[in-house]
Design an enzyme around this catalytic site. Sequence first.
Site, short mmCIF file in Angstrom:
data_model
loop_
_atom_site.label_atom_id
_atom_site.label_comp_id
_atom_site.label_asym_id
_atom_site.label_seq_id
_atom_site.Cartn_x
_atom_site.Cartn_y
_atom_site.Cartn_z
N HIS A 1 0.87 -1.19 0.00
CA HIS A 1 0.00 0.00 0.00
C HIS A 1 0.89 1.22 0.00
O HIS A 1 1.77 1.31 0.86
CB HIS A 1 -0.84 -0.01 1.27
CG HIS A 1 -2.24 0.46 1.03
ND1 HIS A 1 -3.26 -0.39 0.69
CD2 HIS A 1 -2.77 1.68 1.06
CE1 HIS A 1 -4.37 0.30 0.54
NE2 HIS A 1 -4.10 1.56 0.75
N TYR B 1 -8.37 10.11 4.01
CA TYR B 1 -8.63 10.94 5.19
C TYR B 1 -9.54 12.07 4.74
O TYR B 1 -9.15 12.88 3.88
CB TYR B 1 -7.32 11.52 5.72
CG TYR B 1 -6.33 10.48 6.19
CD1 TYR B 1 -5.20 10.16 5.42
CD2 TYR B 1 -6.51 9.80 7.39
CE1 TYR B 1 -4.29 9.20 5.85
CE2 TYR B 1 -5.61 8.84 7.82
CZ TYR B 1 -4.50 8.55 7.05
OH TYR B 1 -3.60 7.60 7.47
N PRO C 1 -4.45 6.04 17.20
CA PRO C 1 -4.43 5.28 15.94
C PRO C 1 -4.32 6.19 14.70
O PRO C 1 -4.35 5.72 13.58
CB PRO C 1 -5.77 4.54 15.94
CG PRO C 1 -6.65 5.31 16.84
CD PRO C 1 -5.78 6.02 17.81
N LYS D 1 0.65 3.54 14.18
CA LYS D 1 2.00 3.30 14.71
C LYS D 1 2.07 2.22 15.78
O LYS D 1 3.13 1.65 16.03
CB LYS D 1 2.54 4.60 15.35
CG LYS D 1 2.75 5.72 14.37
CD LYS D 1 4.00 5.51 13.56
CE LYS D 1 4.18 6.63 12.55
NZ LYS D 1 5.05 6.21 11.46
N TYR E 1 5.31 8.86 8.13
CA TYR E 1 4.03 8.14 8.03
C TYR E 1 4.28 6.64 7.92
O TYR E 1 3.62 5.84 8.57
CB TYR E 1 3.29 8.66 6.79
CG TYR E 1 1.92 8.08 6.56
CD1 TYR E 1 1.66 7.30 5.42
CD2 TYR E 1 0.87 8.31 7.45
CE1 TYR E 1 0.39 6.78 5.19
CE2 TYR E 1 -0.40 7.80 7.22
CZ TYR E 1 -0.63 7.03 6.08
OH TYR E 1 -1.87 6.51 5.86
#
Length: 392
Positions: A72, A202, A294, A298, A389
């Site tokens: 991904h 997002y 979340p 991580k 990220y």
Amino acid sequence: DSTTVLIVGAGPAGLVLGNLLKAAGVDCLILERQSRAYVERRARAGFLAANTVRILEENGLAAGLLRDGRQHDTCLFRSEHAEFELKYSGLGRGEVHTVYPQQDLVRDLIAEFLDRGGELRFETAVAEVNDIGSDRPWIVCRNADGELQRWNGRYVAGCDGRHGVSRQAVPVGAVRQYRRDHGISWLALLAEAPQSMAAVAYAIHDEGFAGHMARSASVTRYYLQCARGEDPQGWSDRRIWDELQLRMQADRYGPLHQGPILERRVVDMASHVMDPIQYGRLFLVGDAASLISPSAAKGANLAVMEAEILAKALIADLRDDDERPLARYSEDCLPRIWRAQEFSHWMINLLHGPAGNDDEAVFLRALQRARLESLRNSRRHQDHFAENYVGI
Ligand code: APR
């Protein structure tokens, strides 16, 4: 009964630690409160960082994720003003995520640990961790029949997660507790529906944040920002899909693939870091050591990173009589824990603006827009974003 390393908890932290110790011939015992069926079904995270995949591959623990995991490398930001996506395989260090449901990883790690001759007691809850300041720590656990057992060990690894008991054995004055309640809550949802887009999405909306991330071919994870103390049962499937479609601007970008909501629970965004994450013969790993929101996926990756560092340190001590890595465990982990906390905090403030129309809320929402614009327009910022990220 006694063993060398007592491991409390069979989540990613405890299972990776146990597998690495077993492979090095170190005697260890994992005690897990829940049943095997329960932990192998418990849906949690699913985005594995490159470092996590490296650790699993190097230690013969990656067969499942290499077979079924999916690469991904795209995340998509949608606000009322614009939509843009970041292909982070071409950014930062060029690392990508591997999507592999955590319960599948836990299932693989349990099978491998048992294949290696590891001893894992399910339905066995550790009630006490004692004498961690001595060289003979011991624990008391209660098995499925309610019998109390005592186990002696040379070391105790507290891998018992957010609600664990092991960190309570640390004397109050011996550690600094850093806590932050981010004041944000998410309705965490699992939908029996294929993913609606090929990216992690997002959505930033005046009604609140909404998130979309793949879990498997038939199950998709969604998040909906909700009020603190919200009752998940107050959200019918219809209301959930309507709100997701609204915040993800389905009218503008296309409908979401809908289906039955399999799971709904409220997650309060909270951070917690202990310093140090060790005391005497007790070493804390994963959520037992530090809790992270979340918002940047991580948690499980930090747990695996710390498990590798602790495994190497214990092996250095037990096999090579070198105590220095163990003494350094906290200082090896904490800078990376804080880097993850900082990025997660930045993500929270990228994705959420405070509600209300007072000066403070209006100003902070303007900062949020500026953050998003910077990420959208600056290649340097995108490189920094990608590094944090995906990286650990
Ligand atoms: N005795 C025995 N086992 C216990 C006890 C106890 N007293 N308390 C908790 N446990 C077990 C839990 O049942 C759980 O299986 O410890 C395990 C802790 O696992 P996780 O909560 O998964 O924590 P960790 O291994 O640190 O993984 C951290 O994984 O859960 C995901 O994304 C989540 O960030 C989190 C990450």
